[in-house]
Enzyme design. Sequence first.
Site, mmCIF file in Angstrom:
data_model
loop_
_atom_site.group_PDB
_atom_site.id
_atom_site.type_symbol
_atom_site.label_atom_id
_atom_site.label_comp_id
_atom_site.label_asym_id
_atom_site.label_seq_id
_atom_site.Cartn_x
_atom_site.Cartn_y
_atom_site.Cartn_z
ATOM 1 N N LEU A 60 0.822 -1.221 0.000
ATOM 2 C CA LEU A 60 0.000 0.000 0.000
ATOM 3 C C LEU A 60 0.852 1.266 0.000
ATOM 4 O O LEU A 60 0.331 2.365 -0.198
ATOM 5 C CB LEU A 60 -0.954 0.000 1.202
ATOM 6 C CG LEU A 60 -2.075 -1.054 1.145
ATOM 7 C CD1 LEU A 60 -2.897 -1.026 2.435
ATOM 8 C CD2 LEU A 60 -2.990 -0.839 -0.069
ATOM 9 N N HIS A 178 10.019 -14.213 1.226
ATOM 10 C CA HIS A 178 10.322 -13.831 -0.157
ATOM 11 C C HIS A 178 11.590 -14.609 -0.520
ATOM 12 O O HIS A 178 12.687 -14.247 -0.112
ATOM 13 C CB HIS A 178 10.530 -12.314 -0.225
ATOM 14 C CG HIS A 178 11.082 -11.807 -1.517
ATOM 15 N ND1 HIS A 178 10.388 -10.942 -2.334
ATOM 16 C CD2 HIS A 178 12.257 -12.038 -2.138
ATOM 17 C CE1 HIS A 178 11.131 -10.661 -3.396
ATOM 18 N NE2 HIS A 178 12.268 -11.306 -3.312
ATOM 19 N N ASN A 277 9.604 -8.942 -9.513
ATOM 20 C CA ASN A 277 10.390 -9.801 -8.633
ATOM 21 C C ASN A 277 9.451 -10.693 -7.828
ATOM 22 O O ASN A 277 8.659 -10.177 -7.041
ATOM 23 C CB ASN A 277 11.225 -8.918 -7.691
ATOM 24 C CG ASN A 277 12.007 -9.735 -6.674
ATOM 25 O OD1 ASN A 277 11.822 -10.930 -6.520
ATOM 26 N ND2 ASN A 277 12.900 -9.059 -5.942
ATOM 27 N N ASP A 304 0.473 -9.475 -4.826
ATOM 28 C CA ASP A 304 1.746 -8.735 -4.846
ATOM 29 C C ASP A 304 1.576 -7.399 -5.577
ATOM 30 O O ASP A 304 2.457 -6.966 -6.322
ATOM 31 C CB ASP A 304 2.878 -9.570 -5.459
ATOM 32 C CG ASP A 304 4.259 -8.982 -5.146
ATOM 33 O OD1 ASP A 304 4.354 -8.012 -4.364
ATOM 34 O OD2 ASP A 304 5.245 -9.498 -5.708
HETATM 35 ZN ZN ZN Z 1 8.253 -10.286 -2.667
#
Ligand code: ZN
Length: 429
Positions: A60, A178, A277, A304
């Site tokens: 956000l 991640h 990514n 994402d």
């Molecule tokens: Zn990520």
Amino acid sequence: MSGHWVIRGARPLGGAPADITIGGETITAVGPGGERSGAQVIDAAGLVALPGLVDLHTHLREPGREDAETIETGTLAAALGGFTAVHAMANTDPVADTAGVTEQIWRLGRAAGHCDVQPVGAVTVGLAGSRLAEFGAMAESAAGVRVFSDDGRCVSDAVLMRRALEYVKAFGGVIAQHAQEPRLTEGAQMNEGVMSGRLGLTGWPAVAEEAIIARDCLLAAHVGSALHICHVSTAGSVEIIRWAKSHGWQVTAEVTPHHLLLTDELVAGYDPVYKVNPPLRTAADVAALREALADGTIDCVATDHAPHPVEDKETEWAVAAHGMTGLETALRVVQEAMVDTGLLDWAGVADRMSARPAAIGRLPGHGGPLAPGEPANLVLYDPGSRAVVDPAAHASRSRNSPFAGMALPGQVVATILRGRPTVLDGKPA
Ligand SMILES: [Zn+2]
């Protein structure tokens, strides 16, 4: 504008038409002949009714990058996409690594009122990868943080990852990783393969993702804790997750809409709108991801959503920012990739975009079935329409949609948050 509503003729989970009656914040009846004097009526003939969508992975950008997105614009985009709750990633400025910042984000979300905002806490202080953040303080704050992630960066230190997994066990939290081995992706610009060779761009090998996922599945098993894997992008990652789940380990995973539909062939034009990514992969990876989402190896879809201003995106490929917007197109892309291909029915979509992400995100009040007594969080969706995606018409402050100019099926007609429409007739209510 909450009160009493009768949604007439909607098809819950794509099944037989029914009327959905809402009283206050709650669904009071689902079935034929919904009546209530004084109720406002929504004509939903032909529309699919789904539980309000839940996104485990939204950027956000507020606080810190309000030029890219604000909680107001991002949550309005979410509502227009059919979401009633989003998890806000921690890589803001300041980083969401304290009770104070996570509470600030949570309060701004409530004030905006378009959908619930559940802050994700950082794993390490300042996302610097050296010292664990104070999970307990964030968990006990008004924000009630349960998901922790350094997303944007990988928790690459195995000892830190182990300690983080141990820490969240105390309050039933989860670490969202991640997965990107940093040394294997130094200077990487796109998926490593035929296309990167042809285009002369530094490759981002699948093994950089897969090695971290394998390591972290083993760590989660060793510690007996919960691991969630962000944005899975390769066929090999799917195989590792399938293996981990076969052992009964507490491993869950998400896939993005763009990884379900787009491939690295799009990079051929060097348009940075396709720079992301993890990177777009091959058609074989896309096929494996779709199959894994269909069979449940991948638990859920997460957007994402990564808004960037024009100056960070419409530039040379090498210096452009990674990321794509996605909230306003997610359900449409899932229809295109999963429903219209016969891989998932609407009940499956409700599971992968509402029930499962709410469960993984430890988010009460969302992800429930469309049934009497449940919170009235739902989306009405027209799968029969088809239109070209125009980011200029999006509520997001940023325009970096990789689906711009593509014809996609579907249209979110209405979104209802605890009995109050946030979207009606496809527009903010
Ligand atoms: Zn990520």
